[in-house]
Design a protein around this motif. Sequence first.
Motif, PDB file in Angstrom:
ATOM      1  N   TYR A   1      -7.707   1.743  -7.405  1.00 49.87           N
ATOM      2  CA  TYR A   1      -7.356   1.053  -6.172  1.00 49.87           C
ATOM      3  C   TYR A   1      -8.577   0.379  -5.536  1.00 49.87           C
ATOM      4  O   TYR A   1      -8.430  -0.587  -4.791  1.00 49.87           O
TER       5      TYR A   1
ATOM      6  N   LYS B   1       1.124   4.195  -2.832  1.00 50.70           N
ATOM      7  CA  LYS B   1       0.930   5.619  -2.530  1.00 50.70           C
ATOM      8  C   LYS B   1       2.077   6.449  -3.096  1.00 50.70           C
ATOM      9  O   LYS B   1       1.854   7.509  -3.700  1.00 50.70           O
TER      10      LYS B   1
ATOM     11  N   GLU C   1      -9.271  -0.442   4.153  1.00 55.59           N
ATOM     12  CA  GLU C   1     -10.265   0.381   3.458  1.00 55.59           C
ATOM     13  C   GLU C   1     -10.398   1.746   4.126  1.00 55.59           C
ATOM     14  O   GLU C   1     -10.522   2.775   3.443  1.00 55.59           O
TER      15      GLU C   1
ATOM     16  N   VAL D   1      -2.617   4.855  -5.534  1.00 59.28           N
ATOM     17  CA  VAL D   1      -3.712   4.963  -4.569  1.00 59.28           C
ATOM     18  C   VAL D   1      -4.502   6.250  -4.790  1.00 59.28           C
ATOM     19  O   VAL D   1      -5.731   6.268  -4.677  1.00 59.28           O
TER      20      VAL D   1
ATOM     21  N   TYR E   1      -7.581   3.938   3.033  1.00 60.16           N
ATOM     22  CA  TYR E   1      -7.844   4.489   1.697  1.00 60.16           C
ATOM     23  C   TYR E   1      -8.782   5.691   1.776  1.00 60.16           C
ATOM     24  O   TYR E   1      -8.534   6.724   1.145  1.00 60.16           O
TER      25      TYR E   1
ATOM     26  N   ASP F   1      -6.851   8.681   3.075  1.00 60.20           N
ATOM     27  CA  ASP F   1      -5.906   9.207   2.092  1.00 60.20           C
ATOM     28  C   ASP F   1      -6.619   9.959   0.971  1.00 60.20           C
ATOM     29  O   ASP F   1      -6.104  10.970   0.465  1.00 60.20           O
TER      30      ASP F   1
ATOM     31  N   TYR G   1       0.831  -1.211   0.000  1.00 58.32           N
ATOM     32  CA  TYR G   1       0.000   0.000   0.000  1.00 58.32           C
ATOM     33  C   TYR G   1       0.865   1.262   0.000  1.00 58.32           C
ATOM     34  O   TYR G   1       0.596   2.209  -0.751  1.00 58.32           O
TER      35      TYR G   1
ATOM     36  N   THR H   1     -16.370   6.681  -0.892  1.00 57.27           N
ATOM     37  CA  THR H   1     -15.231   7.422  -1.449  1.00 57.27           C
ATOM     38  C   THR H   1     -15.667   8.735  -2.083  1.00 57.27           C
ATOM     39  O   THR H   1     -15.068   9.793  -1.828  1.00 57.27           O
TER      40      THR H   1
END
Length: 396
Positions: A147, A34, A228, A39, A231, A234, A30, A174
Motif C-alpha cells: 500500500y 482494508k 497517510e 492495506v 495508514y 491502521d 481505501y 511505518t
Amino acid sequence: MNPSSSGWINKFGHLVQKEAACFPDFESLYQELKRNGFVYGIHLDIPSFIDVEHTLTEDEIAKINLLTALYFTFRFEKGKADFELFVNTVFQYYQSLEVSKISFLNKILTGKQTESQLEKLIDTRIYLEGNAFNRAFGNSLTNSLLYVDILIFRVYLQGYTSIMEHAQLLEYVTINIAYHALNSKEKNKADAKLIQLLASSLTYINLDEAKIDGTYRDLLKQNFTACEKDYFLDMACLTIWEDKSLDYTESDYILGLGIDLEKSEKEVKFSLDFVKEFFKKNSYKISYLKDKNLAVQFYDGMSKNVSKLILRNSKRLKKELTESKELVTLLSKSAVKELNKEEKKKVQNQLLDIFKTIPSLAIFMLPGGAVLLPIFIKLIPKLLPSAFDDNRIDEN
C-alpha cells in the motif's frame, strides 16, 4: 482473468473501463482495500467487479488489488479513464523509483509492449523472493507493504518531485510505528512473524541503518497527508490487535499516537474495532498466524500449486473438447448445407485451436518441457488454444 498468465493487465483494462462508479472517491477505495486486507498486507479478496474463473492464490489477489488501487488513484488524481495513459504513467512511476527492474531474459520475452513489461514490474513488487523454490512457500513471500506504493503514486501524480525521499520517509515511520506498537505489549510468536514480514518487505530503506527510536513522532504532524496518517494508524492497530486483546499500556500507546496523528479518540476506536472485526472474520485465513515448520510450509505450498495447475488445466481441456464436438457437428452440416458466415468463422477458429494444441503438447512432452512451454508461450502468444487463455478479450 488470470493474473498468472500474460495479458492479464490488458484484460483488467477491458473490465475496469466499465466500472466508472465502482469507487466514488479515494476514501471509499481505501475502505475497500482494508476489507480485502490489502492495506494490512494480508491479501484475502479482490473487488467484486473483477470476474475470475478459478480460486486465486494470495500473490494473484495482491496483483489485482495493487493494479486496482493504482488505477483508481490515477483516475481520482487525473480525472481521466484513459487506460493506455495509465499503464504508461505507472510504468514510468516505477522506473523513476528504480526498485522494479526487468531481467534481460524477460525483456527479450516481453518485447517493447508496455503492458507486458508492467506485468513483470508488478511481479517484482509482489514477491519478496524471486526463485521458484521459495515461491512454493506461497503466502509468506508476498510483499506486506504494497500500500506504500499507492501513497507514493498519489504524490507522484500530484507533481511531487522528491518521491524517493518521501518513499523512504513513509517506510521509516511505518516500521517505527510497528516496532513501538509491538513493544507496548507482551510479545508472542505471531507478533514476531508480523514484524519479520514487515521488515522483509521494506524497499526504500535499509533496516540496519534506520533509527528505531522515538524521533519519528516529531515528523507526524507536519510531513504527511490525511490518508497517510490513516495508514499509519491502521498499521499500529494491526500490530496492537494481533493477540485479540488490548491492555492499558497498549491503550496508552495507541491513544498517544492518535493525538500525534491529529485523530480523535473516536477515530482511534473505529480503527481498532475495524481491525478487531477483520481478525475475527479472517484469522483462519492469515498465513503467518499458522505455526508450521519449514517442511510443512513447503509441502502446503507445493500442494496448492499442483492443485491449482490440475484444476485450471482440467477445466480448460474439458472446454477445448466441448468446442471440438461443436466443430464435428459443423463439419457434418457443411457436407450437406452451406454454412453461414458465423459458422464458418467458428470452424476456422476451432480448427486453428486443434492445430495449435499439437505443438504445445509436443513441447510439454519433451524433457524439460514444463520449463520450455512458458517461454514458447511468451515468444508465440497465440500458441495455445483459446480455452487455455483466461485473459483473451472477446472482440465482439
